[in-house]
Design a protein around this motif. Structure first.
Motif, mmCIF file in Angstrom:
data_model
loop_
_atom_site.group_PDB
_atom_site.id
_atom_site.type_symbol
_atom_site.label_atom_id
_atom_site.label_comp_id
_atom_site.label_asym_id
_atom_site.label_seq_id
_atom_site.Cartn_x
_atom_site.Cartn_y
_atom_site.Cartn_z
ATOM 1 N N VAL A 119 0.861 -1.177 0.000
ATOM 2 C CA VAL A 119 0.000 0.000 0.000
ATOM 3 C C VAL A 119 0.895 1.223 0.000
ATOM 4 O O VAL A 119 1.832 1.313 0.795
ATOM 5 N N THR A 120 0.640 2.150 -0.915
ATOM 6 C CA THR A 120 1.459 3.358 -0.952
ATOM 7 C C THR A 120 0.580 4.597 -1.014
ATOM 8 O O THR A 120 -0.505 4.592 -1.584
ATOM 9 N N LEU A 121 1.102 5.657 -0.400
ATOM 10 C CA LEU A 121 0.459 6.960 -0.454
ATOM 11 C C LEU A 121 1.481 7.873 -1.122
ATOM 12 O O LEU A 121 2.556 8.078 -0.565
ATOM 13 N N GLY A 122 1.161 8.394 -2.307
ATOM 14 C CA GLY A 122 2.208 9.048 -3.089
ATOM 15 C C GLY A 122 3.176 7.958 -3.506
ATOM 16 O O GLY A 122 2.779 7.009 -4.151
ATOM 17 N N ASP A 123 4.442 8.055 -3.040
ATOM 18 C CA ASP A 123 5.323 6.954 -3.393
ATOM 19 C C ASP A 123 5.947 6.268 -2.181
ATOM 20 O O ASP A 123 6.944 5.588 -2.286
ATOM 21 N N ALA A 124 5.318 6.465 -1.000
ATOM 22 C CA ALA A 124 5.816 5.793 0.204
ATOM 23 C C ALA A 124 4.626 5.182 0.958
ATOM 24 O O ALA A 124 3.481 5.540 0.680
ATOM 25 N N PRO A 125 4.877 4.284 1.883
ATOM 26 C CA PRO A 125 3.759 3.792 2.704
ATOM 27 C C PRO A 125 3.178 4.952 3.513
ATOM 28 O O PRO A 125 3.913 5.867 3.886
ATOM 29 N N PRO A 126 1.866 4.955 3.774
ATOM 30 C CA PRO A 126 1.254 6.045 4.540
ATOM 31 C C PRO A 126 1.859 6.158 5.934
ATOM 32 O O PRO A 126 2.148 5.141 6.559
ATOM 33 N N GLY A 127 2.066 7.392 6.406
ATOM 34 C CA GLY A 127 2.560 7.616 7.760
ATOM 35 C C GLY A 127 1.392 7.662 8.744
ATOM 36 O O GLY A 127 0.232 7.628 8.327
ATOM 37 N N PRO A 128 1.700 7.747 10.080
ATOM 38 C CA PRO A 128 0.648 7.775 11.086
ATOM 39 C C PRO A 128 -0.342 8.918 10.851
ATOM 40 O O PRO A 128 0.065 10.070 10.716
ATOM 41 N N GLY A 129 -1.623 8.607 10.782
ATOM 42 C CA GLY A 129 -2.653 9.632 10.660
ATOM 43 C C GLY A 129 -2.805 10.204 9.262
ATOM 44 O O GLY A 129 -3.633 11.080 9.043
ATOM 45 N N GLU A 130 -2.017 9.722 8.307
ATOM 46 C CA GLU A 130 -2.112 10.294 6.955
ATOM 47 C C GLU A 130 -3.313 9.768 6.173
ATOM 48 O O GLU A 130 -3.735 10.381 5.200
ATOM 49 N N VAL A 131 -3.788 8.578 6.574
ATOM 50 C CA VAL A 131 -5.013 8.050 5.978
ATOM 51 C C VAL A 131 -6.029 7.927 7.109
ATOM 52 O O VAL A 131 -5.839 7.161 8.046
ATOM 53 N N GLY A 132 -7.100 8.733 7.046
ATOM 54 C CA GLY A 132 -8.096 8.737 8.115
ATOM 55 C C GLY A 132 -9.097 7.609 7.917
ATOM 56 O O GLY A 132 -9.402 7.240 6.787
ATOM 57 N N MET A 133 -9.592 7.058 9.029
ATOM 58 C CA MET A 133 -10.528 5.941 8.919
ATOM 59 C C MET A 133 -11.737 6.210 9.808
ATOM 60 O O MET A 133 -11.603 6.625 10.955
ATOM 61 N N VAL A 134 -12.926 5.970 9.242
ATOM 62 C CA VAL A 134 -14.164 6.102 10.006
ATOM 63 C C VAL A 134 -14.858 4.744 9.979
ATOM 64 O O VAL A 134 -15.004 4.136 8.929
ATOM 65 N N PHE A 135 -15.258 4.285 11.168
ATOM 66 C CA PHE A 135 -15.768 2.922 11.309
ATOM 67 C C PHE A 135 -17.291 2.873 11.345
ATOM 68 O O PHE A 135 -17.954 3.842 11.715
ATOM 69 N N GLN A 136 -17.798 1.709 11.022
ATOM 70 C CA GLN A 136 -19.247 1.500 11.068
ATOM 71 C C GLN A 136 -19.803 1.784 12.472
ATOM 72 O O GLN A 136 -20.834 2.423 12.619
ATOM 73 N N ARG A 137 -19.083 1.289 13.503
ATOM 74 C CA ARG A 137 -19.575 1.450 14.868
ATOM 75 C C ARG A 137 -18.899 2.612 15.597
ATOM 76 O O ARG A 137 -18.723 2.563 16.821
ATOM 77 N N PHE A 138 -18.493 3.611 14.869
ATOM 78 C CA PHE A 138 -17.924 4.875 15.374
ATOM 79 C C PHE A 138 -16.608 4.693 16.127
ATOM 80 O O PHE A 138 -15.656 5.410 15.880
ATOM 81 N N ASN A 139 -16.600 3.767 17.138
ATOM 82 C CA ASN A 139 -15.396 3.505 17.926
ATOM 83 C C ASN A 139 -14.810 4.759 18.565
ATOM 84 O O ASN A 139 -13.593 4.912 18.627
ATOM 85 N N LEU A 140 -15.675 5.645 19.040
ATOM 86 C CA LEU A 140 -15.166 6.779 19.811
ATOM 87 C C LEU A 140 -14.601 6.254 21.118
ATOM 88 O O LEU A 140 -15.114 5.284 21.669
ATOM 89 N N PHE A 141 -13.537 6.908 21.608
ATOM 90 C CA PHE A 141 -12.970 6.503 22.890
ATOM 91 C C PHE A 141 -13.998 6.787 23.982
ATOM 92 O O PHE A 141 -14.369 7.938 24.217
ATOM 93 N N GLN A 142 -14.451 5.729 24.637
ATOM 94 C CA GLN A 142 -15.552 5.836 25.596
ATOM 95 C C GLN A 142 -15.188 6.662 26.831
ATOM 96 O O GLN A 142 -16.053 7.195 27.503
ATOM 97 N N ASN A 143 -13.895 6.723 27.134
ATOM 98 C CA ASN A 143 -13.471 7.413 28.351
ATOM 99 C C ASN A 143 -13.121 8.875 28.111
ATOM 100 O O ASN A 143 -12.555 9.522 28.975
ATOM 101 N N MET A 144 -13.438 9.378 26.913
ATOM 102 C CA MET A 144 -13.093 10.766 26.611
ATOM 103 C C MET A 144 -14.308 11.531 26.115
ATOM 104 O O MET A 144 -15.158 10.964 25.426
ATOM 105 N N SER A 145 -14.343 12.814 26.423
ATOM 106 C CA SER A 145 -15.390 13.678 25.900
ATOM 107 C C SER A 145 -15.199 13.806 24.383
ATOM 108 O O SER A 145 -14.150 13.429 23.854
ATOM 109 N N ALA A 146 -16.214 14.347 23.704
ATOM 110 C CA ALA A 146 -16.109 14.522 22.260
ATOM 111 C C ALA A 146 -14.860 15.329 21.913
ATOM 112 O O ALA A 146 -14.091 14.971 21.019
#
Lengths: 247, 233
Positions: free
Chosen positions: B60-87
């Motif tokens: 998997v490449t982004l541009g011409d390197a593998p994606p770095g941390p946070g460079e490809v955002g992901m949104v899940f079916q079940r939201f997966n918000l951190f339950q112990n944190m406010s919005a």
């Protein structure tokens, strides 16, 4: 009304130095042993959940060893056998308190590791996935996301363990630690009376546990995540209660 | 020139091969919708693109390197918000933990992104206190605040009550208008038709067909696509 109840002796026991010091010793021992056990237990829990076979094996053996043998035997072992095996344990630093600290920590860690493990496993795997999607490190996810949620699940059973441990400290009287039970049995022997000295010890235990329960309630509120400051009454997912007062 | 690319990616779970050498790419500013029956490998492809799964083969490449941390955002079916944190803390978390921003700076940016999804007044609420649609919008803000080069959505409205679907789709559509590169796995055919620049059909770990939405929905070439569309419409 009890026919022969000596109110004066009861108050004397309740306010005596040995009782105070004994209670303080019991409380100190419980606090330091529980804290140490929480740290060891956390790593043992991670060990049981590890991908590596030998780490799992080691953690499993630890839990097996310390849960399969009586606490009393472990206390004797640490106090009487360790100094003959390692001279480092023959020094003056190795007091009954230190021995009890070591024995009870190692013992309690085995029980706590199982509580911590169920806490960690109860956290929705989607939480870790979301952390990884943000690019968070494994450590960071564990510390900021998984641990706080696992702690919320684990507080009630850990409170249970605190109470069990407090009562287990009385075992340390057999390696000549002057704790609360020692104070009451000594008074019993001196006065040839049982009711008042033992009743006074009972009052101490009740007070300590009551204070603890109040602290636990506060902690549970702190770990209930709501924008309403006073906190709602939300029951965390149930965990099976473990009874092991006969350890 | 493709921005995000999966080249010949295969993935198995035990004996079950879920992706059979899939090659996928998306250009900057494109929106691709992926449809297909469950178990077809759509989510696995998305997870490989987000580096949540390590492909057995392929890259998997982004541009011409593998994606770095946070460079490809992901949104899940079940939201997966951190339950112990406010919005607000949910949205801040990546900035503090991954981008190492000062808390005050992170909070300011997080507020702006909560505002962007229409939830400026919900920062103090915890996930349990938000509706599904609100939770999903917080999850979108949490991914966006990392300034990803591409966003992946894994059935973002499938877990929502029907009346809450619109508010989430509106946010995704507005991102499309702003030129965000997006891959959306969805069952919302009308959304795919209106927003996507191209639509892909997946089945049994392979991409069966890819076409611009008009062509895809009015004159699908593959028999498998025709069958699937006749069932969902």
């Amino acid at each position: 009304m009890l026919a022969s109840f000596d109110t004066h002796l009861f108050w004397q026991a309740l306010s005596s130095g040995p009782y105070w010091r004994g209670a303080l010793t019991a409380l100190e021992l419980t606090a330091v042993a529980l804290s140490t056990a929480l740290i060891i237990g956390f790593f043992v829990a991670l060990g049981v959940l590890s991908q590596r076979r030998w780490v799992r094996g080691f953690a499993w053996s630890y839990n097996w060893l310390f849960r399969a043998t009586p606490t009393l035997l472990q206390l004797y072992f640490v106090w009487d056998v360790l100094p003959t095996l390692w001279h480092g344990f023959a020094g003056s630093w190795f007091t009954p308190f230190m021995a009890a600290w070591i024995a009870l920590s190692l013992n309690e860690a085995a029980y706590l590791s199982e509580i911590i493990r169920s806490g960690l496993m109860s956290v929705d795997p989607g939480q870790e996935l979301a952390g990884r999607a943000l690019g968070m490190s494994h450590r960071s996810i564990l510390r900021r996301v998984i641990m706080p949620q696992a702690i919320r699940i684990a507080i009630p059973p850990i409170g249970n363990e605190f109470i069990t441990l407090l009562k287990l400290t009385s075992l340390a009287s057999i390696i000549s630690l002057h704790e609360l039970l020692t104070a009451s049995t000594q008074l019993t022997a001196a006065k040839f009376e049982y009711t008042e000295p033992l009743l006074a010890a009972l009052v101490y235990y009740l007070v300590i546990v009551s204070v603890l329960m109040a602290i636990q309630a506060r902690l549970e509120r702190k770990f209930t995540w709501t924008s309403n400051r006073r906190g709602r009454r939300v029951a965390p997912p149930a965990m099976p209660a473990v009874s092991h007062d006969a350890r | 020139m493709s921005l995000l690319r999966a080249t010949d990616v295969s993935k198995s779970y035990g004996d079950l091969e879920v992706l059979h050498g899939v090659t996928f790419d998306i250009e900057s500013g494109q929106v691709k919708a992926i449809i297909g029956p469950s178990g077809s490998g759509k989510s696995t492809l998305l997870r490989c693109l987000a580096l949540l799964e390590e492909p057995d083969r392929g890259a998997v490449t982004l541009g011409d390197a593998p994606p770095g941390p946070g460079e490809v955002g992901m949104v899940f079916q079940r939201f997966n918000l951190f339950q112990n944190m406010s919005a607000l803390d949910n949205v801040m978390c990546g900035l503090v933990e991954v981008r190492r921003l000062e808390k005050s700076e992170a909070r300011q940016q997080a507020r702006a992104f909560l505002d962007r999804v229409g939830l400026a007044d919900k920062g103090a609420q915890f996930p349990d206190e938000l509706s599904g649609g609100q939770q999903q919008r917080v999850a979108i803000a949490r991914a966006l605040v990392m300034r990803p080069k591409a966003m992946l959505f894994d059935e973002p409205t499938s877990a929502l009550d029907i009346e809450l679907v619109r508010e989430v789709l509106d946010v995704i559509e507005s991102l499309a208008r702003e030129g965000m590169t997006m891959v959306v796995v969805t069952h919302e055919m009308r959304f795919a038709q209106h927003v996507a620049s191209s639509v892909l059909m997946m089945d049994e770990g392979r991409i069966v067909e890819e076409a611009p939405p008009d062509q895809f929905f009015s004159a699908p070439k593959e028999e498998r696509t025709q069958r699937f569309l006749s069932l969902v419409e």
